[in-house]
Every structure is written in structure tokens, then in C-alpha cells.
Design an enzyme around this catalytic site. Structure first.
Site, short mmCIF file in Angstrom:
data_model
loop_
_atom_site.label_atom_id
_atom_site.label_comp_id
_atom_site.label_asym_id
_atom_site.label_seq_id
_atom_site.Cartn_x
_atom_site.Cartn_y
_atom_site.Cartn_z
N GLY A 128 0.80 -1.23 0.00
CA GLY A 128 0.00 0.00 0.00
C GLY A 128 0.83 1.27 0.00
O GLY A 128 0.28 2.36 0.17
N GLY A 130 4.10 2.59 -2.29
CA GLY A 130 5.23 2.53 -3.22
C GLY A 130 5.85 3.91 -3.33
O GLY A 130 6.95 4.15 -2.86
N SER A 131 5.09 4.84 -3.91
CA SER A 131 5.59 6.22 -4.08
C SER A 131 5.64 6.96 -2.75
O SER A 131 6.55 7.75 -2.50
CB SER A 131 4.69 6.99 -5.05
OG SER A 131 4.78 6.43 -6.34
N GLN A 278 14.33 7.26 -45.04
CA GLN A 278 14.51 8.32 -44.06
C GLN A 278 13.66 8.09 -42.80
O GLN A 278 14.08 8.43 -41.69
CB GLN A 278 14.12 9.66 -44.70
CG GLN A 278 15.06 10.76 -44.31
CD GLN A 278 14.78 12.05 -45.05
OE1 GLN A 278 13.64 12.41 -45.32
NE2 GLN A 278 15.83 12.76 -45.37
N PHE A 337 11.69 -3.47 -36.55
CA PHE A 337 11.73 -4.91 -36.86
C PHE A 337 10.38 -5.40 -37.39
O PHE A 337 10.27 -6.53 -37.87
CB PHE A 337 12.10 -5.72 -35.60
CG PHE A 337 13.58 -5.87 -35.36
CD1 PHE A 337 14.37 -4.77 -35.08
CD2 PHE A 337 14.18 -7.13 -35.38
CE1 PHE A 337 15.73 -4.91 -34.83
CE2 PHE A 337 15.54 -7.29 -35.13
CZ PHE A 337 16.32 -6.17 -34.86
N GLU A 362 12.51 2.17 -8.42
CA GLU A 362 13.35 3.23 -7.81
C GLU A 362 12.70 4.61 -7.97
O GLU A 362 13.38 5.62 -8.16
CB GLU A 362 14.77 3.19 -8.37
CG GLU A 362 15.46 1.91 -7.95
CD GLU A 362 16.91 2.06 -7.61
OE1 GLU A 362 17.37 3.18 -7.34
OE2 GLU A 362 17.59 1.03 -7.60
N GLY A 363 11.38 4.63 -7.84
CA GLY A 363 10.61 5.87 -7.96
C GLY A 363 10.08 6.00 -9.37
O GLY A 363 10.86 6.02 -10.33
N THR A 364 8.76 6.06 -9.51
CA THR A 364 8.18 6.19 -10.86
C THR A 364 8.70 7.48 -11.50
O THR A 364 9.15 8.40 -10.80
CB THR A 364 6.65 6.29 -10.79
OG1 THR A 364 6.31 7.50 -10.09
CG2 THR A 364 6.03 5.09 -10.09
N1 CAA Z 1 17.99 13.73 0.79
C1 CAA Z 1 17.92 14.12 2.09
N2 CAA Z 1 16.76 14.54 2.67
C2 CAA Z 1 15.64 14.54 1.90
C3 CAA Z 1 15.66 14.14 0.56
C4 CAA Z 1 16.89 13.73 -0.01
N3 CAA Z 1 16.99 13.33 -1.27
N4 CAA Z 1 14.42 14.24 0.05
C5 CAA Z 1 13.64 14.71 1.05
N5 CAA Z 1 14.38 14.90 2.17
C6 CAA Z 1 13.93 15.41 3.45
C7 CAA Z 1 13.19 16.75 3.26
O1 CAA Z 1 14.10 17.84 3.27
C8 CAA Z 1 12.25 16.77 4.44
O2 CAA Z 1 13.01 17.14 5.58
P1 CAA Z 1 12.35 17.85 6.90
O3 CAA Z 1 11.96 16.76 7.80
O4 CAA Z 1 13.47 18.66 7.46
O5 CAA Z 1 11.20 18.68 6.41
C9 CAA Z 1 11.88 15.31 4.61
O6 CAA Z 1 12.94 14.56 4.01
C10 CAA Z 1 10.57 14.96 3.96
O7 CAA Z 1 10.65 15.23 2.59
P2 CAA Z 1 9.38 15.50 1.66
O8 CAA Z 1 8.47 16.47 2.34
O9 CAA Z 1 9.87 15.83 0.31
O10 CAA Z 1 8.67 14.05 1.68
P3 CAA Z 1 7.40 13.48 0.90
O11 CAA Z 1 6.65 12.61 1.81
O12 CAA Z 1 6.68 14.59 0.21
O13 CAA Z 1 8.06 12.47 -0.18
C11 CAA Z 1 9.05 11.73 -2.27
C12 CAA Z 1 9.00 12.77 -1.11
C13 CAA Z 1 10.09 12.32 -3.22
C14 CAA Z 1 7.74 11.57 -2.98
C15 CAA Z 1 9.57 10.37 -1.72
O14 CAA Z 1 8.57 9.75 -0.93
C16 CAA Z 1 10.01 9.42 -2.82
O15 CAA Z 1 11.14 9.50 -3.31
N6 CAA Z 1 9.16 8.46 -3.24
C17 CAA Z 1 9.54 7.42 -4.20
C18 CAA Z 1 10.01 6.21 -3.49
C19 CAA Z 1 10.84 5.28 -4.34
O16 CAA Z 1 11.67 5.70 -5.12
N7 CAA Z 1 10.64 3.99 -4.14
C20 CAA Z 1 11.40 3.00 -4.83
C21 CAA Z 1 11.63 1.83 -3.96
S1 CAA Z 1 13.12 0.99 -4.27
C22 CAA Z 1 12.94 0.04 -5.64
O17 CAA Z 1 12.09 0.22 -6.45
C23 CAA Z 1 14.04 -0.91 -5.79
C24 CAA Z 1 13.75 -2.31 -6.12
O18 CAA Z 1 14.01 -3.22 -5.36
C25 CAA Z 1 13.31 -2.60 -7.51
#
Ligand code: CAA
Length: 379
Positions: A128, A130-131, A278, A337, A362-364
Site C-alpha cells: 500500500g 510505493g511512491s 529516411q 523490426f 526506484e521511484g516512478t
Molecule cells: N535527501 C535528504 N533529505 C531529503 C531528501 C533527499 N533526497 N528528500 C527529502 N528529504 C527530506 C526533506 O528535506 C524533508 O526534511 P524535513 O523533515 O526537514 O522537512 C523530509 O525529508 C521529507 O521530505 P518530503 O516532504 O519531500 O517528503 P514526501 O513525503 O513529500 O516524499 C518523495 C517525497 C520524493 C515523494 C519520496 O517519498 C520518494 O522519493 N518516493 C519514491 C520512493 C521510491 O523511489 N521507491 C522505490 C523503492 S526501491 C525500488 O524500487 C528498488 C527495487 O528493489 C526494484
């Protein structure tokens, strides 16, 4: 400004290229069909120094730069997207220890993974959540000097094969990102059980599963960073690994272009090779220019991280641009192809299926655009 790879990276690229030609390309179609896990091939990659590359020399590893990892990943991805994901998953799984671990934890866990062949999984996503990482539900309840983990992780790469898991859980759901903690959990910890293996569209050689945690007791010594630092550790990990997904995309797009260059010179229509037309040439030209742009963006981002700069925006740009470009390149490859491209007799349909996952994991790519836009707007 220096764009050339140094001698060390060229040698590494050569090793990865030979490994891909000899070990990956010959088996890629078979493992795509069966969905089996090519453990011996992944082990070979580790033996050649092509996996777990981020472990620093002081803990027995190569301490390779992110740029170096990108060079390796691009080469192996020419052979098979799924096998590459399994190879690079170790760097994703180990990065929370690098980012958030103390000296003792780094010595113990990174040292172990440098000495022996181990697979490591990164357990962040849930059925429930992912993002929305801050909305994850898996609980970590404090009990004396331990934490007790309960919940289920989803779409976990190498989830059924791993020896070690880096796991994110919340101490308090209402605290959102401020409640998250990260832990190292060995496979044999009671209550940790890999679940159903996903039957995927592409990247079928990587093992993707649910992983259940039912009363998993973890000593506080296995908590990475302080309580509440789990979100930062996850984000900083993803900042480091997203350029590698960009490199994976470059490798897949390169393979698509190579296949198309060979095919369009051979295939005849209206009395000439289709490379003469082309409409076809424009598709080839787009692939070539997008590959160059993707590689530049990816390697620039890798360089920034290696130089110690904050690179969230570039990391999201590299991942998003390169994976969208690879998706387009592989769809166009199937188009070039024609009917042949839609069959499993030819390699391009697999490239298209493998590419799709990169726009999701790794994040949509929608989340990458959120990160980029927030940085632009200062939010
Ligand atoms: N580095 C350090 N700190 C960060 C940061 C970063 N890159 N990004 C955010 N923060 C900090 C913010 O500054 C903020 O700090 P404060 O507490 O001081 O306010 C805090 O973290 C919260 O940040 P946001 O308000 O931006 O958080 P959010 O809830 O709005 O979420 C998001 C941000 C970018 C959407 C994040 O949830 C995200 O990246 N989601 C995608 C997740 C993802 O990539 N999942 C992939 C799973 S792994 C996978 O797929 C691998 C596999 O096995 C195949």
C-alpha cells in the site's frame, strides 16, 4: 572538463563487456523464458568485482565510484536488464549501511559482503506504499533493547534470494517521515519469510517478491542511524542509485540501436535495405542522440555524487530522462523490426519489456518529476 574514462575505468568497462558477451548474452533469453534466478552468473559478477562495488577498501571492497558503477551497469544491461538489476541490487541494498551505518555496523556488514558472496535486498516499498514512502505501514515496536518488526514489503528485488535485508519501518505512523527507522536484518532471523514471487512482464531473471516480517526481533545494534532517520537514509540511498538506473537504461537503448543498425542493413523492402529509408533513419538518429544525452546526464550526476555534491535533482533527471529514452528507443526498435520484432525469435521485444520496469522502479518517473519540480520551485 574531461569526458574520457581513465585507464582504471576503461579496464573495468572491458571486464564488464567480456562478462556480458561470455556469461550474460548466451543465457539471457532462456532465463527470460523460465523466470529462473541465474545465481551462478550473479556470483561470477561478484567474483569479477562487478557487484557490491560500493564497499570501501577499508572494509575489503573496491570502493568504486558511482561513475564506475554506472560504467559496469551500462555494459551488463546490453546483455540483460533483469540480470543487471539483480547484480546492481547489492549496491542498492548496501547503500543504507554506507549512508546511515556507524563504523562498527559498516565493518560488520560491509566487511561480510566483501569477504563472501552475499545477496542484499532493499526493503522499502509495501503493497500500500510505493511512491509514498512516509506512508509506509510496517511497524517497529521498541521492546527493551530490541525492535519488533511487523508488516509486509512488496516488489523486493532478490527478495527470495537475499542473505541480508535493509528494512524500513515506522515507530509511529502518525509521524509520517519523522517516524521511520532503518534496520539490517539477516535472512535467518525468525519471522522473516519471503512470499510470492511475481510473474513479471519483463526483467524476468530478477527475483521480485513480497517479503513478510512477522514479529521479527532485531537488536538495537542493527538499527542504522538514529530513530527517525530512516526516511533520510532511504532518500540519500536513492539519490546514489538512481543514476545507475539511468546507466541501465543507456545499456538497454544501446543494445536496441545495435540490433536495429544490423537489421536495417540486412532487411530489404521496395528493392533496398530499409536503412535507406529516411523514416527508419530518423528513428535510428533519435536513438543515437538520446543515448548520448542520457549517458552525459547520468555520468554528470554520478560525478557530482562522487565529488560529494548534493544531486537529488540531477539524480531524478538522469533516471527519468534515460529511462523514458530507453522506453522510446525499444518501442521504435520493435517498430523497425515490424512483425519480426513482435516475436520472441528476435531480441527487441525483450528489450521493450525490460525497459518498461525502469520507468516504474526506484521511484516512478512521475515521482522523479515531482522531485525535479520541487527543487526548481524551492519547495
Ligand atoms: N535527501 C535528504 N533529505 C531529503 C531528501 C533527499 N533526497 N528528500 C527529502 N528529504 C527530506 C526533506 O528535506 C524533508 O526534511 P524535513 O523533515 O526537514 O522537512 C523530509 O525529508 C521529507 O521530505 P518530503 O516532504 O519531500 O517528503 P514526501 O513525503 O513529500 O516524499 C518523495 C517525497 C520524493 C515523494 C519520496 O517519498 C520518494 O522519493 N518516493 C519514491 C520512493 C521510491 O523511489 N521507491 C522505490 C523503492 S526501491 C525500488 O524500487 C528498488 C527495487 O528493489 C526494484
Amino acid at each position: 572538463m574531461e569526458f574520457a574514462l581513465d585507464d582504471e575505468l576503461l579496464a573495468l568497462q572491458d571486464t564488464a563487456r567480456r562478462f556480458t558477451e561470455e556469461e550474460v548474452i548466451p543465457i539471457a533469453a532462456e532465463f527470460d523464458r523460465s523466470g529462473d534466478f541465474p545465481r551462478s552468473v550473479i556470483k561470477k559478477a561478484w567474483e569479477l568485482g562487478l557487484s557490491s562495488t560500493c564497499i570501501p577498501p577499508e572494509h575489503g571492497g573496491l570502493g568504486l565510484s558511482i561513475l564506475g558503477s554506472c560504467v559496469i551497469v551500462e555494459e551488463i544491461a546490453r546483455g540483460c536488464g533483469g540480470i543487471t538489476t539483480s547484480v546492481m541490487c547489492n549496491d542498492l541494498g548496501l547503500s543504507p549501511i554506507l549512508v546511515g551505518g556507524n563504523e562498527g555496523q559498516r565493518k560488520e556488514w560491509l566487511g561480510l559482503c566483501a569477504d563472501e558472496f552475499k545477496l542484499i535486498s532493499f526493503c522499502l516499498s509495501e503493497p500500500g506504499a510505493g511512491s509514498d514512502v512516509a506512508g509506509l505501514q510496517m511497524s517497529a515496536e521498541k521492546d527493551g533493547n530490541d525492535y519488533v518488526l511487523n508488516g509486509t514489503k512488496a516488489w523486493i528485488t532478490n527478495g527470495g534470494e537475499a542473505d541480508l535485508y535493509t528494512v524500513f519501518a515506522t515507530l509511529d505512523r502518525s509521524s509520517r517521515h519523522k517516524g521511520l527507522c532503518a534496520f539490517v536484518v539477516p535472512r535467518d532471523t525468525p519471522g522473516l519469510e519471503p512470499g510470492k514471487k511475481e510473474d513479471k512482464l519483463g526483467q524476468r531473471a530478477s527475483d521480485t517478491r513480497l517479503v513478510h516480517f512477522d514479529g521479527v526481533r532485531v537488536p538495537a545494534a542493527q538499527r542504522l542511524g538514529e530513530e527517525g532517520q530512516g526516511f533520510r537514509i532511504a532518500m540519500e540511498t536513492l539519490d546514489r542509485t538512481r543514476p545507475m538506473i539511468g546507466a541501465l537504461a543507456v545499456g538497454i537503448a544501446r543494445r536496441a540501436l545495435d540490433e536495429c543498425l544490423a537489421y536495417t542493413r540486412e532487411r530489404k523492402a521496395f528493392g533496398s535495405a530499409i536503412a535507406e529509408f529516411q523514416a527508419v533513419q530518423f528513428m535510428l538518429a533519435d536513438m543515437a542522440k538520446d543515448i548520448e544525452a542520457s549517458r552525459l546526464l547520468t555520468q554528470q550526476c554520478a560525478w557530482m555524487i562522487d565529488e560529494g555534491m548534493r544531486a537529488s535533482k540531477q539524480s531524478s533527471m538522469a533516471k527519468c530522462f534515460a529511462t523514458d529514452a530507453a522506453m522510446k528507443a525499444t518501442i521504435d526498435a520493435v517498430q523497425i523490426f515490424g512483425g519480426n520484432g513482435y516475436t520472441k525469435e528476435y531480441p527487441v521485444e525483450k528489450l521493450m519489456r525490460d525497459a518498461k520496469l525502469m520507468q516504474i522502479y526506484e521511484g516512478t518517473n512521475q515521482i522523479q518529476r515531482v522531485v525535479i519540480a520541487r527543487e526548481l520551485l524551492g519547495g
